[in-house]
Design an enzyme around this catalytic site. Structure first.
Site, PDB file in Angstrom:
ATOM      1  N   SER A 253      53.459  38.225  35.635  1.00  0.00           N
ATOM      2  CA  SER A 253      53.850  37.744  36.945  1.00  0.00           C
ATOM      3  C   SER A 253      54.060  38.938  37.893  1.00  0.00           C
ATOM      4  CB  SER A 253      55.093  36.873  36.811  1.00  0.00           C
ATOM      5  OG  SER A 253      55.210  35.992  37.877  1.00  0.00           O
ATOM      6  N   ASP A 478      48.363  27.556  36.992  1.00  0.00           N
ATOM      7  CA  ASP A 478      49.607  28.331  37.013  1.00  0.00           C
ATOM      8  C   ASP A 478      50.361  27.992  38.300  1.00  0.00           C
ATOM      9  OD1 ASP A 478      51.549  30.423  37.393  1.00  0.00           O
ATOM     10  OD2 ASP A 478      50.429  31.656  35.984  1.00  0.00           O
ATOM     11  N   HIS A 506      52.983  28.841  33.492  1.00  0.00           N
ATOM     12  CA  HIS A 506      52.950  30.175  34.093  1.00  0.00           C
ATOM     13  C   HIS A 506      52.581  31.222  33.042  1.00  0.00           C
ATOM     14  CE1 HIS A 506      53.696  33.378  36.775  1.00  0.00           C
ATOM     15  NE2 HIS A 506      54.962  33.623  36.473  1.00  0.00           N
TER      16      HIS A 506
END
Length: 536
Positions: A253, A478, A506
């Site tokens: 991320s 996602d 995610h």
């Protein structure tokens, strides 16, 4: 991106697996047991001091690492930092903890310093080196992520590598920034994330200003030195202190932005880098908002579709449209009248976070269903627990400063903001991609309105020319980092290699897709570069 109601952040792991297990158990036993919002695995003890105030000068007892090629600094003035040795001590659960000393300001390395907290999980098999990991955020403590290695990583990586987590500057135990009291942070997160009256809009703007002013007043100099560029420079000092010629890294991320920035600054030091759930660093403020709003709408629609298609009597309705409207109506109802939610009432702000939190991981959709069923019956405790888990809040208060660090790092990296008066003009474009969450992300565009600090060093354009292959993983549905961002980052990187996961949730690694897992592990452990464009 951050805001007065911080929208879902770009992070790998919302909350440890154990938390969802306990919350799920509460659905069965009727909330007879209290639950910690986040189980951090015990006190990190000697990881770092509690003060956020910088010290002066590097440690006198730092000893050089024998291999000069490893410790050669990019600037001779940084030599004392690059030659330091790490004093690893046993902390808890078999982990090892240490601190890394780095300059507060890399443009003035002889000045104040700060300590970066480290946690290492020793390799359980034939060790090949150190794997530095970052869970995202920005603001999530990397030491916590490393301490959860048995849950978030698979055996091939645990056997081959020492897993090393660090709290990026300003987060966790690394000179943490402070912006609001716990009581004020509770109030901040409870506010309506999409104000629909002039009074709510005024309150929203007041909190925006108050948050920015609080970071400056309570954090001192540290708040102006928590940029991603500075954290990436800390990573190279860490590489040298670990005795590694090059950096092997798994970032998720926001951790992909951090890893990509490192690769741009130190392409010759790039080892085996995997960037999972990628952030596109070239996007404008509004493009980020549109991307995330659309990502969470897609995830919510997939969740509702699963309920409608997989159950004979979905509690949300008989169609996806009905299910989405039921959730929207519920949020409107809670906005008008909060419901009981444990030790605090469930406001619309907490309900929003409670809904989006399980969307990060498909395996926890059933937890969301249980929470919504109870909330529809007037009991908001589970949604409240999910909101608290998102904010790293336990029964005794906040477990870390991730909310404040997220705001400070985001706004220092990118202080762009839109005036509240302009938001109505931005709403239609965001509601087009997300009828459910569009207004929340529209108001998030005002996020850094109260921020006045500037980064010492601007963010570089990301190309990483000359770096070893960098594997970028993207997931098609996602919610937090849309798939398109991964394809964009892989294209921007001179040596980018794209691996695509067709799925929900995610990030892609250790998410139930053997193809992705094997590609990532073959690269990190054996150096086998996956085919660019691999689809899993």
């Amino acid at each position: 991106m951050s805001s007065t109601q911080v929208p879902p952040r770009q992070r790998r792991w919302v909350v440890p697996v154990v938390v969802f297990a306990v919350i799920a158990a509460l659905l069965v036993v009727g909330f007879a047991v209290a639950v910690r919002a986040v189980d951090r695995g015990g006190d990190l003890g000697p990881v770092a001091g509690e003060s956020s105030a910088p010290s002066t000068g590097p440690s006198d007892d730092a000893t050089p690492t024998p291999d000069a090629s490893v410790t050669e600094p990019p600037d001779p003035a940084l030599a004392p930092f690059y030659s330091q040795s790490l004093d690893w001590e046993s902390c808890e659960s078999g982990y090892e903890c240490a601190t890394l000393e780095v300059p507060l300001d890399y443009s003035a390395p002889a000045g104040d310093t700060i300590d970066v907290a480290l946690l290492r999980v020793p390799a359980s098999g034939d060790r090949i080196g150190s794997l530095v990991v970052n869970p995202g955020g920005p603001g999530a403590p990397g030491t916590d992520y490393a301490a959860q290695a048995e849950s978030v990583l698979r055996r091939p990586l645990l056997d081959a590598y020492d897993i090393v987590g660090f709290d990026p500057r300003g987060t966790g135990d690394s000179s943490p920034v402070d912006c609001l009291s716990d009581a004020d942070l509770d109030a901040y997160l409870a506010q309506d994330p999409d104000p629909d009256t002039p009074a709510e809009a005024d309150t929203y703007a007041e909190w925006t200003d108050r948050f920015g002013e609080g970071c400056d007043e309570l954090s001192g100099e540290v708040a102006g030195h928590v940029s991603t560029v500075e954290a990436a420079r800390d990573m190279d000092v860490l590489r040298a202190a670990l005795g590694e010629e090059s950096l092997d890294y798994l970032g998720a991320s926001y951790g992909t932005k951090l890893g990509a920035t490192y690769a741009e600054l130190y392409p010759e030091r790039v080892g085996r880098l995997v960037l999972d759930g990628a952030v596109d660093p070239t996007l404008t403020l509004e493009q980020y908002a549109v991307g995330q709003a659309g990502g969470f709408q897609t995830a919510l629609e997939a969740y509702v579709a699963n309920c409608v298609e997989e159950t004979s009597d979905c509690f949300l309705g008989d169609s996806v449209e009905e299910g989405l409207q039921r959730i929207r109506d519920f949020l409107d109802e809670v906005d008008a009248q909060p419901i009981p939610g444990g030790d605090r009432e469930l406001t619309v702000g907490r309900a929003f976070y409670g809904i989006v939190t399980p969307l990060y991981v498909r395996d926890y959709w059933y937890v969301l269903s249980g929470a919504l069923k109870q909330a529809f019956d007037g009991n908001g405790m589970t949604l409240g627990l999910l909101a608290d888990a998102y904010a790293s809040r336990g029964p005794g208060g906040y477990e870390n400063n991730s909310q404040e660090a997220f705001y400070a790092i985001s706004c220092l990296d990118d202080p762009r903001s839109i005036e509240p008066a302009e938001i109505p003009d931005r709403v239609p474009a965001l509601e087009e991609v997300s009828p459910t969450f569009g207004r929340v992300f529209a108001w998030a565009l005002t996020n850094c309105g109260g921020w006045d600090l500037e980064a010492v060093e601007p963010a570089p354009e990301i190309k990483a020319e000359g770096a070893a292959p960098i594997v970028v993983v993207g997931t098609t549905r996602d919610p937090a980092t849309p798939y398109e961002w991964a394809t964009a980052l892989a294209d921007q990187l001179d040596s980018g290699v794209l691996v695509s996961r067709d799925g929900d949730g995610h990030t892609g690694y250790n998410s139930g897709n053997d193809c992705v897992d094997e590609a990532v592990e073959a690269y990190l452990v054996d150096g086998t570069v996956p085919d660019d464009g691999l689809e899993c």
